[in-house]
Motif scaffolding. Sequence first.
Motif, short mmCIF file in Angstrom:
data_model
loop_
_atom_site.label_atom_id
_atom_site.label_comp_id
_atom_site.label_asym_id
_atom_site.label_seq_id
_atom_site.Cartn_x
_atom_site.Cartn_y
_atom_site.Cartn_z
N ILE A 1 0.99 -1.21 -0.18
CA ILE A 1 0.01 0.17 0.06
C ILE A 1 0.76 1.38 0.04
O ILE A 1 0.70 2.27 -0.75
CB ILE A 1 -1.10 0.16 1.31
N ALA A 2 1.90 1.47 0.63
CA ALA A 2 2.88 2.28 0.88
C ALA A 2 3.52 2.58 -0.69
O ALA A 2 3.52 3.82 -1.04
CB ALA A 2 4.02 2.23 2.08
N GLN A 3 3.99 1.47 -1.05
CA GLN A 3 4.37 1.66 -2.49
C GLN A 3 3.57 2.06 -3.62
O GLN A 3 3.95 2.94 -4.11
CB GLN A 3 4.83 0.23 -2.91
N GLY A 4 2.33 1.84 -3.41
CA GLY A 4 1.32 2.12 -4.25
C GLY A 4 0.97 3.74 -4.17
O GLY A 4 0.92 4.73 -4.84
N ALA A 5 0.96 4.17 -2.73
CA ALA A 5 0.99 5.55 -2.37
C ALA A 5 2.15 6.25 -3.13
O ALA A 5 2.09 7.62 -3.48
CB ALA A 5 0.65 5.81 -0.85
N VAL A 6 3.21 5.80 -2.83
CA VAL A 6 4.49 6.49 -3.36
C VAL A 6 4.63 6.67 -5.04
O VAL A 6 4.75 7.69 -5.38
CB VAL A 6 5.57 5.78 -3.11
N VAL A 7 4.01 5.74 -5.61
CA VAL A 7 3.85 5.82 -7.20
C VAL A 7 2.92 7.03 -7.37
O VAL A 7 3.01 7.67 -8.41
CB VAL A 7 3.37 4.34 -7.71
N ARG B 1 -8.27 0.56 -5.11
CA ARG B 1 -7.47 -0.51 -5.87
C ARG B 1 -6.52 -1.14 -4.60
O ARG B 1 -5.46 -2.05 -5.25
CB ARG B 1 -6.57 0.51 -6.64
N MET B 2 -6.84 -0.62 -3.56
CA MET B 2 -5.93 -1.19 -2.49
C MET B 2 -5.95 -2.63 -2.39
O MET B 2 -4.95 -3.36 -2.13
CB MET B 2 -6.35 -0.87 -0.96
N GLY B 3 -6.97 -3.21 -2.65
CA GLY B 3 -7.17 -4.91 -2.62
C GLY B 3 -6.45 -5.40 -3.71
O GLY B 3 -5.70 -6.39 -3.78
N THR B 4 -6.49 -4.74 -4.99
CA THR B 4 -5.55 -5.34 -6.11
C THR B 4 -4.28 -5.05 -5.93
O THR B 4 -3.50 -6.12 -6.28
CB THR B 4 -6.02 -4.55 -7.42
N VAL B 5 -3.89 -4.08 -5.34
CA VAL B 5 -2.43 -3.81 -5.07
C VAL B 5 -1.99 -4.81 -3.97
O VAL B 5 -0.87 -5.54 -4.45
CB VAL B 5 -2.27 -2.35 -4.46
N CYS B 6 -2.62 -5.14 -2.92
CA CYS B 6 -2.10 -5.89 -1.90
C CYS B 6 -2.09 -7.56 -2.68
O CYS B 6 -0.98 -7.91 -2.32
CB CYS B 6 -3.22 -5.86 -0.65
N PHE B 7 -3.18 -7.88 -3.37
CA PHE B 7 -3.02 -9.09 -3.62
C PHE B 7 -1.92 -9.15 -4.84
O PHE B 7 -1.42 -10.31 -5.04
CB PHE B 7 -4.47 -9.55 -4.52
N ALA B 8 -1.91 -8.35 -5.71
CA ALA B 8 -0.78 -8.27 -6.90
C ALA B 8 0.53 -8.32 -6.04
O ALA B 8 1.57 -9.26 -6.44
CB ALA B 8 -0.67 -6.86 -7.71
N SER B 9 0.83 -7.77 -4.85
CA SER B 9 1.96 -8.00 -4.21
C SER B 9 2.13 -9.23 -3.78
O SER B 9 3.18 -9.85 -3.83
CB SER B 9 2.34 -6.84 -3.10
N PRO C 1 3.34 -0.25 -9.75
CA PRO C 1 3.26 0.88 -10.52
C PRO C 1 2.33 0.76 -11.62
O PRO C 1 1.29 1.67 -12.08
CB PRO C 1 4.60 1.10 -11.09
N VAL C 2 2.16 -0.49 -12.41
CA VAL C 2 1.16 -0.58 -13.50
C VAL C 2 -0.03 -0.89 -12.94
O VAL C 2 -0.91 -0.32 -13.48
CB VAL C 2 1.58 -1.72 -14.37
N VAL C 3 -0.21 -1.59 -12.11
CA VAL C 3 -1.45 -1.64 -11.05
C VAL C 3 -2.33 -0.42 -10.83
O VAL C 3 -3.33 0.12 -11.00
CB VAL C 3 -1.62 -2.70 -9.97
N VAL C 4 -1.25 0.42 -10.16
CA VAL C 4 -1.67 1.72 -9.53
C VAL C 4 -2.27 2.81 -10.75
O VAL C 4 -3.05 3.15 -10.77
CB VAL C 4 -0.61 2.39 -8.67
N THR D 1 -5.45 -5.33 -14.50
CA THR D 1 -5.59 -6.88 -13.86
C THR D 1 -4.19 -7.07 -13.24
O THR D 1 -3.11 -6.91 -13.84
CB THR D 1 -6.49 -7.83 -14.49
N ILE D 2 -4.03 -8.05 -12.55
CA ILE D 2 -2.66 -8.34 -11.92
C ILE D 2 -2.24 -9.27 -13.11
O ILE D 2 -0.91 -8.84 -13.47
CB ILE D 2 -3.14 -9.35 -10.85
N SER D 3 -2.63 -10.13 -13.90
CA SER D 3 -2.09 -11.00 -14.98
C SER D 3 -1.81 -9.81 -16.13
O SER D 3 -0.67 -9.99 -16.53
CB SER D 3 -2.88 -12.03 -15.45
N ASP D 4 -2.57 -8.94 -16.36
CA ASP D 4 -2.09 -7.88 -17.32
C ASP D 4 -1.04 -7.01 -16.80
O ASP D 4 -0.35 -6.64 -17.72
CB ASP D 4 -3.14 -7.10 -17.83
N SER D 5 -0.98 -6.70 -15.68
CA SER D 5 0.11 -5.90 -15.18
C SER D 5 1.24 -6.77 -15.13
O SER D 5 2.56 -6.18 -15.47
CB SER D 5 -0.21 -5.56 -13.58
N MET D 6 1.27 -7.86 -14.90
CA MET D 6 2.58 -8.89 -14.98
C MET D 6 2.98 -8.85 -16.41
O MET D 6 4.29 -8.59 -16.54
CB MET D 6 2.34 -10.19 -14.46
#
Length: 186
Positions: A45-51, A75-83, A113-116, A121-126
């Motif tokens: 979450i902190a990384q997403g906020a920094v982005v 997007r917090m849930g997506t960011v956390c699950f992606a991580s 950063p791509v998710v944020v 989606t997570i797979s597209d972000s990967m």
Amino acid sequence: PQLLTLAVNLWFVLLGGRAASPLAALLFGLETMCLTLLSMLVLAIAQGAVVIAVSHLHLGRPASIAASYSGLSGRMGTVCFASLWVGFLEGIGIFLLIVPGVIMILRWALVIPVVVLENHTISDSMGRSSTLTEGHRGRIFMIFLLYGVLMVALGLGWRIIESMTTGSLTSNLLAPSMESKIVVQV
């Protein structure tokens, strides 16, 4: 989360490095796993906020802590699950063979950063992270390597200063530090 991890480690050290009973060992293990998971989620979450903050500054907009975290709403849930998912896959890669794990870490360095920023989606972000890092993985590796060297140097410097104040240079330098135990868990 790091303070909680520190508290758990201090508790374990006070027990002399061993649990008083099998139940205490089990509770210590569960507590450490929960704190590690919590640390990973808070860090994501902190990384997403920094982005978001860096994006705002790059675009010439004002950035604030509140705006950065509020920009993550939805997007917090997506960011956390992606991580967690990327960390899990990278961990498997490191466990099986070190080189594939390092390659995964380099390919997926930009998933958060791509998710944020791009709201994929997570797979597209990967996949997008793999595309963005292509041709730059050597640089990314060097940044990670220099970061690791800097952390080791700072840790060693801290140990030397600590040893000078306590007067036991060799024993403090050779014993594993509390910082290294915490860094390994995070």
